[in-house]
Write an enzyme that holds these catalytic residues in place. Sequence first.
Site, PDB file in Angstrom:
ATOM      1  N   THR B   6      39.451  40.793  46.903  1.00  0.00           N
ATOM      2  CA  THR B   6      38.432  40.699  45.863  1.00  0.00           C
ATOM      3  C   THR B   6      37.300  39.818  46.361  1.00  0.00           C
ATOM      4  O   THR B   6      37.521  38.929  47.190  1.00  0.00           O
ATOM      5  CB  THR B   6      39.000  40.108  44.556  1.00  0.00           C
ATOM      6  N   ASN B   8      35.569  38.346  43.998  1.00  0.00           N
ATOM      7  CA  ASN B   8      35.346  37.584  42.771  1.00  0.00           C
ATOM      8  C   ASN B   8      36.318  36.407  42.703  1.00  0.00           C
ATOM      9  O   ASN B   8      37.523  36.592  42.485  1.00  0.00           O
ATOM     10  CB  ASN B   8      35.553  38.547  41.585  1.00  0.00           C
ATOM     11  N   GLU B  35      35.769  52.135  46.716  1.00  0.00           N
ATOM     12  CA  GLU B  35      36.314  52.622  45.457  1.00  0.00           C
ATOM     13  C   GLU B  35      36.019  54.101  45.349  1.00  0.00           C
ATOM     14  O   GLU B  35      34.889  54.533  45.549  1.00  0.00           O
ATOM     15  CB  GLU B  35      35.680  51.885  44.286  1.00  0.00           C
ATOM     16  N   ASP B  64      41.466  46.872  39.356  1.00  0.00           N
ATOM     17  CA  ASP B  64      40.337  47.619  38.819  1.00  0.00           C
ATOM     18  C   ASP B  64      40.480  47.601  37.305  1.00  0.00           C
ATOM     19  O   ASP B  64      41.595  47.577  36.785  1.00  0.00           O
ATOM     20  CB  ASP B  64      40.332  49.059  39.347  1.00  0.00           C
ATOM     21  N   PHE B 138      32.292  37.618  30.259  1.00  0.00           N
ATOM     22  CA  PHE B 138      31.301  38.357  31.049  1.00  0.00           C
ATOM     23  C   PHE B 138      31.433  39.830  30.694  1.00  0.00           C
ATOM     24  O   PHE B 138      32.341  40.226  29.943  1.00  0.00           O
ATOM     25  CB  PHE B 138      31.528  38.120  32.546  1.00  0.00           C
ATOM     26  N   GLY B 139      30.560  40.660  31.222  1.00  0.00           N
ATOM     27  CA  GLY B 139      30.645  42.104  31.011  1.00  0.00           C
ATOM     28  C   GLY B 139      30.619  42.473  29.532  1.00  0.00           C
ATOM     29  O   GLY B 139      29.746  42.014  28.779  1.00  0.00           O
ATOM     30  N   TYR B 140      31.611  43.245  29.133  1.00  0.00           N
ATOM     31  CA  TYR B 140      31.662  43.784  27.766  1.00  0.00           C
ATOM     32  C   TYR B 140      32.305  42.828  26.759  1.00  0.00           C
ATOM     33  O   TYR B 140      32.473  43.197  25.592  1.00  0.00           O
ATOM     34  CB  TYR B 140      32.409  45.118  27.772  1.00  0.00           C
ATOM     35  N   LYS B 159      41.620  33.841  26.038  1.00  0.00           N
ATOM     36  CA  LYS B 159      41.346  35.192  26.522  1.00  0.00           C
ATOM     37  C   LYS B 159      42.319  35.577  27.645  1.00  0.00           C
ATOM     38  O   LYS B 159      42.903  36.655  27.636  1.00  0.00           O
ATOM     39  CB  LYS B 159      39.893  35.282  27.021  1.00  0.00           C
ATOM     40  N   HIS B 164      43.842  42.099  29.469  1.00  0.00           N
ATOM     41  CA  HIS B 164      44.374  43.266  30.157  1.00  0.00           C
ATOM     42  C   HIS B 164      44.775  42.918  31.588  1.00  0.00           C
ATOM     43  O   HIS B 164      45.818  43.309  32.073  1.00  0.00           O
ATOM     44  CB  HIS B 164      43.349  44.396  30.126  1.00  0.00           C
TER      45      HIS B 164
END
Lengths: 188, 188
Positions: B6, B8, B35, B64, B138-140, B159, B164
């Site tokens: 990764t 990240n 990917e 992913d 972050f993101g959604y 969180k 997930h």
Amino acid sequence: MLRFATTNEGKLVEAREYLADVVGELAQFDYDYLEIQSDDLSEIAAHGAREAHEAAGEPVIVDDSGLFIDAIGGFPGPYSSYVDDTLGIERVSELARAEEDRRARFRAVVAYCDSDALETFEGVVPGEIVAPRGDGGFGYDPIFEHDGTTFAEMARAEKNALSHRGRALAKLADWLADEPARREERVS
Amino acid sequence: MLRFATTNEGKLVEAREYLADVVGELAQFDYDYLEIQSDDLSEIAAHGAREAHEAAGEPVIVDDSGLFIDAIGGFPGPYSSYVDDTLGIERVSELARAEEDRRARFRAVVAYCDSDALETFEGVVPGEIVAPRGDGGFGYDPIFEHDGTTFAEMARAEKNALSHRGRALAKLADWLADEPARREERVS
């Protein structure tokens, strides 16, 4: 012999029209190569052409295409097919029509790969996103207007004459024709 | 040693929390694997893990993840990152809120690959799409509500405890712990 790695017979027929003079027969290679994720159609097509060439052991072309809407970062771009299957073209049309700038372009890249060369050829058609009109074509054709007519309102020959894929295929045909010595070696 | 492919560092820190007990040190593998395009996160992660393992020569995990909105065919799904960069989360929120059914789920897949095994582990969190709220994450995260709170309104630990990705990592940790003999061989 040159092979077109595609599962779409309509694309095969169109490609034969452009390439008949320079390659003679164009055979189908019914092979489902991997498409990579990238913002760049050329990168996706080049990767696919390399993989398909390795699988075929002969010169191969592949194509990739998409609708790029200027005001929303090129969306849906390389993922046009997925977005058509999920959001659908009505919602994509609404997204674009919520913007002041409704310009878009259809892009296609044809990638050629043999044991010596990996080349990509891009064709672009500018247009504007509108509410769906017309029954012809497929995919985003009903919401893509070029010179006042949507691609779905055009006769097939008219659309093919100016289509992004046709422009990319024409560039490939020029490249193949300009290099007769290399072509003889590859396509015979 | 097990490596997490990764770029990240936030993901690396989170993975270490879940895997410390079973693998000891978890190293970063700063490698940008390809990917592939697929509707199936497991297929994308498995392909990436295989490629990263071949590049690393050691056991590797990749992850992913994506947001899947039920009423619009799972959009944006595997292309969540691209859609965030182009459409943006406000437009995605509006698309979902135009539907009667606003249910969605965050999905993550962690794939493990070594020279013997290729395994995938999925974690899913159900929720609902709302107008953006909250400054965290972050993101959604601002448009994804779970039990009345958006992921962007939650403290980081809260969180992570239900995320997930955490659920997928927990399944991987169980799998690694249940097979101590194989694990000894691989992760030492």
